[in-house]
Scaffold this active site. Structure first.
Site, PDB file in Angstrom:
ATOM      1  N   ASN A 140       0.480  -1.180   0.199  1.00 51.50           N
ATOM      2  CA  ASN A 140      -0.050   0.271  -0.108  1.00 51.50           C
ATOM      3  C   ASN A 140       1.051   1.312   0.203  1.00 51.50           C
ATOM      4  OD1 ASN A 140      -1.859   2.866   0.537  1.00 51.50           O
ATOM      5  ND2 ASN A 140      -2.996   0.940   1.533  1.00 51.50           N
ATOM      6  N   TYR A 162      -8.149  -4.314  -2.135  1.00 46.88           N
ATOM      7  CA  TYR A 162      -7.568  -2.773  -0.321  1.00 46.88           C
ATOM      8  C   TYR A 162      -9.150  -2.706  -0.198  1.00 46.88           C
ATOM      9  CZ  TYR A 162      -7.410   1.980   0.761  1.00 46.88           C
ATOM     10  OH  TYR A 162      -7.515   3.073   1.723  1.00 46.88           O
ATOM     11  N   ASP A 217      -4.001  -5.084   1.427  1.00 47.49           N
ATOM     12  CA  ASP A 217      -4.488  -4.009   2.318  1.00 47.49           C
ATOM     13  C   ASP A 217      -5.403  -4.787   2.879  1.00 47.49           C
ATOM     14  OD1 ASP A 217      -5.227  -2.586   4.475  1.00 47.49           O
ATOM     15  OD2 ASP A 217      -4.388  -0.957   3.208  1.00 47.49           O
ATOM     16  N   HIS A 250       2.620   2.602   5.466  1.00 41.83           N
ATOM     17  CA  HIS A 250       2.661   1.103   4.809  1.00 41.83           C
ATOM     18  C   HIS A 250       3.859   0.804   4.739  1.00 41.83           C
ATOM     19  CE1 HIS A 250      -1.745   0.066   5.077  1.00 41.83           C
ATOM     20  NE2 HIS A 250      -1.914   1.335   4.855  1.00 41.83           N
TER      21      HIS A 250
END
Length: 251
Positions: A8, A106, A145, A243
C-alpha cells in the site's frame, strides 16, 4: 521460484519521490501489487522496463483508492472489480495464470467513526463469494491491504484498540471466516508466534521508530497451495509510505 510483493503505497506519485523505483528495481519481484495508488490514467510515467506488463484499476474519485499490478509474467486473463468489472473505487484486480489466480485487493476502511462498517461488511460478503468462486476453479493468492488486524498478536496495543476501526469484532470475524473457508495467512503459517511484526504505522511522531504498529497487509493462499509457500516476509525497513511491503515466495 516466483516472488510476489504487495505494498500500500498511499499515493504512488508521492512514493516515487521517496524511493519507490529503487525498491521496485532491486526487489527481484515477478509480481508487484499496489494499493492506494491515488491517481488517474495519464498522471504518472513510470520506467519499469519493457518486460513488465502493467494493469491499473483507477477509482472514479480523483486522488482516492486505486490498485495496480506490475507483472513480469504475462497472464492468461485480467479483470477488474468483483462483478462484471464494476468497481467504482478501483479496489481489485485479478490476474489468471496457469496454476493459480492472483487477486490484488484494497479492502474498504470502516472509518474511525465506523460510519462505513456496514458497507465494509457487505463488501466482505461479496468478496468472499468472489474468492470462493475462483477457488473452485484453481488455487487463489490474495494480497493487499485487508484493513484488519486479525489477532491480538497482530497489533501493538490490542487491549486499547478493541472495537476500533480495523480491530472490531465484526471485521476480525470476516477474516476468520475467510481463513476458515480454505485460505491460509502465509506469514502466520510460517511464523505463528512472531511478535512485533507489523506492516502499518500511524504518521504520528516516533510511532514507527518505536514500532507501534498493526499487521493489516497480507498474502493469503488457498490451503491446497500451502506446500508452494517457500517464504513470507515483511520489509519493514522500506520507507515511502505509512505501510511497508509484504512478500511471498512460491516454490
Amino acid at each position: 521460484m516466483t516472488k510476489l510483493i504487495s505494498w500500500n503505497v498511499n499515493g504512488l506519485r508521492a512514493c516515487v519521490n521517496k524511493g519507490f523505483l529503487d525498491y521496485f528495481h532491486t526487489s527481484g519481484a515477478d509480481l508487484f501489487c499496489l494499493q492506494e495508488t491515488k491517481l488517474q490514467e495519464g498522471q504518472i510515467d513510470l520506467s519499469l522496463g519493457e518486460d513488465v506488463y502493467c494493469y491499473w484499476n483507477y477509482a472514479e474519485k480523483k486522488g482516492y483508492s486505486g490498485t495496480a499490478i506490475f507483472s513480469k509474467i504475462k497472464p492468461i486473463s485480467v479483470w477488474y472489480g468483483l462483478e462484471e468489472n464494476d468497481e467504482p473505487e478501483g479496489r481489485t484486480i485479478t490476474l489468471e495464470f496457469e496454476d493459480y489466480y492472483l487477486v490484488n485487493v484494497y479492502t474498504p476502511n470502516a472509518r474511525r467513526d465506523l460510519s462505513r462498517l456496514d458497507y465494509r461488511l457487505e463488501w466482505e460478503n461479496r468478496f468472499l463469494d468472489y474468492l470462493q468462486g475462483l477457488d473452485r476453479l484453481k488455487p487463489v493468492i490474495v494480497c493487499g491491504d485487508l484493513n484488519v488486524a486479525h489477532q491480538e498478536i497482530d497489533l501493538k496495543n490490542a487491549k486499547s484498540n478493541h472495537g476500533n476501526s480495523g480491530f472490531t469484532a465484526e471485521e476480525r470475524a470476516c477474516m476468520t471466516r475467510l481463513l476458515d473457508s480454505g485460505f491460509i495467512d502465509s506469514f502466520r503459517h510460517l511464523y505463528p508466534d512472531r511478535t512485533d511484526a507489523f506492516t502499518w504505522w500511524s504518521f504520528m511522531p516516533k510511532v514507527r521508530e518505536r514500532n507501534v504498529g498493526w499487521r493489516i497487509d497480507y498474502f493469503l493462499v488457498s490451503a491446497r497451495f500451502a506446500d508452494r509457500i517457500a517464504d513470507a516476509g515483511i520489509d519493514a525497513d522500506v520507507m515511502g509510505s505509512d505501510h511497508c511491503p509484504v512478500t511471498l515466495k512460491l516454490a
